[in-house]
Design an enzyme around this catalytic site. Structure first.
Site, PDB file in Angstrom:
ATOM      1  N   LYS A  44      -9.402  16.561  14.684  1.00  0.00           N
ATOM      2  CA  LYS A  44     -10.313  15.743  13.880  1.00  0.00           C
ATOM      3  C   LYS A  44     -11.752  16.240  14.055  1.00  0.00           C
ATOM      4  O   LYS A  44     -12.037  17.014  14.978  1.00  0.00           O
ATOM      5  CB  LYS A  44     -10.195  14.284  14.330  1.00  0.00           C
ATOM      6  CG  LYS A  44     -10.501  14.082  15.804  1.00  0.00           C
ATOM      7  CD  LYS A  44      -9.922  12.790  16.323  1.00  0.00           C
ATOM      8  CE  LYS A  44     -10.362  12.558  17.766  1.00  0.00           C
ATOM      9  NZ  LYS A  44      -9.656  11.456  18.391  1.00  0.00           N
ATOM     10  N   ARG A 139      -9.125  -1.764  18.546  1.00  0.00           N
ATOM     11  CA  ARG A 139      -9.814  -0.944  17.549  1.00  0.00           C
ATOM     12  C   ARG A 139      -8.879  -0.774  16.362  1.00  0.00           C
ATOM     13  O   ARG A 139      -8.979  -1.498  15.394  1.00  0.00           O
ATOM     14  CB  ARG A 139     -10.157   0.400  18.233  1.00  0.00           C
ATOM     15  CG  ARG A 139     -11.274   1.156  17.661  1.00  0.00           C
ATOM     16  CD  ARG A 139     -11.587   2.398  18.451  1.00  0.00           C
ATOM     17  NE  ARG A 139     -10.473   3.346  18.527  1.00  0.00           N
ATOM     18  CZ  ARG A 139     -10.546   4.580  19.002  1.00  0.00           C
ATOM     19  NH1 ARG A 139     -11.686   5.013  19.489  1.00  0.00           N
ATOM     20  NH2 ARG A 139      -9.516   5.379  19.013  1.00  0.00           N
ATOM     21  N   TYR A 257     -44.203  17.733  21.840  1.00  0.00           N
ATOM     22  CA  TYR A 257     -44.621  16.479  21.195  1.00  0.00           C
ATOM     23  C   TYR A 257     -44.920  15.387  22.216  1.00  0.00           C
ATOM     24  O   TYR A 257     -44.215  15.247  23.213  1.00  0.00           O
ATOM     25  CB  TYR A 257     -43.511  15.960  20.275  1.00  0.00           C
ATOM     26  CG  TYR A 257     -43.398  16.699  18.959  1.00  0.00           C
ATOM     27  CD1 TYR A 257     -44.476  16.788  18.082  1.00  0.00           C
ATOM     28  CD2 TYR A 257     -42.194  17.270  18.590  1.00  0.00           C
ATOM     29  CE1 TYR A 257     -44.348  17.454  16.866  1.00  0.00           C
ATOM     30  CE2 TYR A 257     -42.055  17.934  17.378  1.00  0.00           C
ATOM     31  CZ  TYR A 257     -43.135  18.021  16.517  1.00  0.00           C
ATOM     32  OH  TYR A 257     -43.011  18.674  15.320  1.00  0.00           O
ATOM     33  N   MET A 310     -37.082  19.514  16.265  1.00  0.00           N
ATOM     34  CA  MET A 310     -35.974  19.653  15.315  1.00  0.00           C
ATOM     35  C   MET A 310     -35.378  21.059  15.350  1.00  0.00           C
ATOM     36  O   MET A 310     -34.164  21.238  15.366  1.00  0.00           O
ATOM     37  CB  MET A 310     -36.454  19.333  13.896  1.00  0.00           C
ATOM     38  CG  MET A 310     -35.336  19.369  12.866  1.00  0.00           C
ATOM     39  SD  MET A 310     -35.936  19.159  11.188  1.00  0.00           S
ATOM     40  CE  MET A 310     -36.498  17.461  11.226  1.00  0.00           C
TER      41      MET A 310
HETATM   42  C1  LIG Z   1      -9.135  11.790  19.520  1.00  0.00           C
HETATM   43  C2  LIG Z   1      -7.798  11.252  19.838  1.00  0.00           C
HETATM   44  C3  LIG Z   1      -6.927  11.955  20.681  1.00  0.00           C
HETATM   45  C4  LIG Z   1      -7.367  13.167  21.476  1.00  0.00           C
HETATM   46  O1  LIG Z   1      -8.180  12.705  22.549  1.00  0.00           O
HETATM   47  P1  LIG Z   1      -8.844  13.687  23.616  1.00  0.00           P
HETATM   48  O2  LIG Z   1      -9.438  12.782  24.618  1.00  0.00           O
HETATM   49  O3  LIG Z   1      -9.845  14.495  22.880  1.00  0.00           O
HETATM   50  O4  LIG Z   1      -7.747  14.541  24.169  1.00  0.00           O
HETATM   51  C5  LIG Z   1      -5.655  11.469  20.839  1.00  0.00           C
HETATM   52  N1  LIG Z   1      -5.263  10.308  20.212  1.00  0.00           N
HETATM   53  C6  LIG Z   1      -6.082   9.604  19.420  1.00  0.00           C
HETATM   54  C7  LIG Z   1      -5.604   8.354  18.801  1.00  0.00           C
HETATM   55  C8  LIG Z   1      -7.373  10.031  19.221  1.00  0.00           C
HETATM   56  O5  LIG Z   1      -8.203   9.327  18.456  1.00  0.00           O
END
Ligand SMILES: *Cc1c(COP(=O)(O)O)cnc(C)c1O
Length: 367
Positions: A44, A139, A257, A310
């Site tokens: 993802k 969640r 800054y 930036m």
């Molecule tokens: C992102 C995610 C993973 C992978 O998690 P990591 O900690 O990056 O290994 C596995 N399962 C779900 C549901 C996730 O959202």
């Protein structure tokens, strides 16, 4: 490849080197740990910022056959690269989304009774989908009592849940989640199950909780799944930036800054062509109150000087030998391990990776 295209590199401020061989080795290491359970990959957020189009082929080549993404748009990109892979979409089924999933043989991770009902109403019989059960994150996913309300004709291809804090060994919530997940499995027997993310794969009870599939992400990309202990994974990401200007300043002069950082000796300040727009978080800036990030310049660890801009970062290179315009500063990688950088920037390595930005020259090492 490194240093092979100086002209091209100069079009960019930063250089992001992604070691696909190390990534593949990391997948194989996790697959050995998890066996006989299948090792999928979480890709993802553009494969945690490293690029789906490079990461997915490398993982396919290593033997990975199942992928988890968050969004439908990411699933489309994975499908284009992996015509035969199993692809799960973690964020579930959007309203009226069924036919889009069927067209490309994608599997939603159904996370509510509504989604299950919609999937059953608009899918061919036995169209594969995963069922997400919430065991503590509150969640996504059905709450355990909702399992009893599932339609009798629903048989998911996978039942899964996600840990709250698997990176903290001995956290009592992990044991509660495992117990809840086991109880859930008994309510829907004979369905393949998946619980572990990266850190879950390093829990001492792994052989009892690997079930049928594990879903690592972070550890594949070189993140440490065992914070506080040495990182068992190979490093995948190196971030470097060009020194574009050197400046000698007196003692007692402010840099950056809001004049939040001052020299305490005559100093040499290097400015590099990389900033928060490139994903080097502003929380890495050095002020009177906060040490901030570090850089390696010509082999010497140097402190950042002042706030992150930036497009620019200023570094105190007074102690680095023979620094010249055009040299490179390492900001992530080698002695500056991803997880340590994240700690200095007051975040975790996941946020560092997924913030990396699109302006770097990207160098993929494949052998
Ligand atoms: C992102 C995610 C993973 C992978 O998690 P990591 O900690 O990056 O290994 C596995 N399962 C779900 C549901 C996730 O959202």
């Amino acid at each position: 490849m490194r240093g092979h295209s100086p002209v091209f590199a100069d079009l960019h401020g930063g250089r992001l080197t992604i070691d696909l061989k190390a990534l593949a080795d990391n997948w194989r290491q996790l697959a050995r740990r998890a066996g006989p359970a299948e090792t999928a990959a979480a890709v993802k957020a553009d494969a945690y910022g490293l690029g789906i189009e490079a990461v997915v082929p490398a993982l396919l080549n290593a033997g990975c056959r199942s992928f988890f993404v968050a969004h439908f748009s990411e699933a489309l990109r994975v499908r284009a690269l992996a015509p035969d892979a199993v692809i799960y979409v973690l964020n579930g089924l959007p309203p009226h989304g069924c036919s889009a999933f069927h067209t490309l043989d994608l599997r939603p991770v159904l996370g509510s009774l509504d989604e299950v009902a919609e999937w059953l109403a608009h899918s061919p019989e036995d169209a594969p989908a995963a069922l997400h059960v919430d065991t503590g994150l509150n969640r996504l996913g059905l709450s355990p009592p909702e399992i009893a309300l599932l339609p009798k004709n629903f048989r998911p291809a996978l039942v899964m849940s996600h840990f709250v804090s698997s990176e903290i060994p001995g956290d009592p919530i992990t044991l509660r989640q495992i117990a809840t997940f086991r109880a859930v499995r008994e309510m829907i027997p004979d369905v393949p199950a998946s619980l572990c993310n990266s850190s879950g794969l390093f829990l001492s009870t792994l052989k009892d909780i690997a079930f049928d599939m594990v879903r690592p992400g972070y550890a594949l990309y070189g993140g440490n799944p065992t914070p506080g202990a040495p990182n068992p994974m190979r490093e995948v990401v190196t971030l470097e930036a060009r020194l574009i200007q050197l400046r000698e300043v007196e003692s007692g002069v402010s840099v950056g800054y809001n004049a939040q950082w001052h020299t305490t000796r005559p100093s040499l300040i290097a400015t590099v062509s990389l900033g928060y727009a490139d994903g080097y978080l502003r929380s890495g800036g050095a002020t009177a109150q906060h040490v901030g990030g570090k850089a390696i310049v010509n082999g010497v660890e140097c402190a950042l000087a002042g706030r992150i801009s930036m497009d620019l970062i200023t570094i105190d290179v007074t102690d680095a030998p023979g620094v010249q315009r055009g040299d490179w500063a390492v900001l992530v990688g080698g002695r500056l391990a991803l997880d340590d950088v994240a700690h200095r920037l007051e975040t975790n390595g996941y946020e560092i990776l997924t913030s990396l930005g699109r302006r770097h020259e990207r160098v993929y090492l494949s052998s």
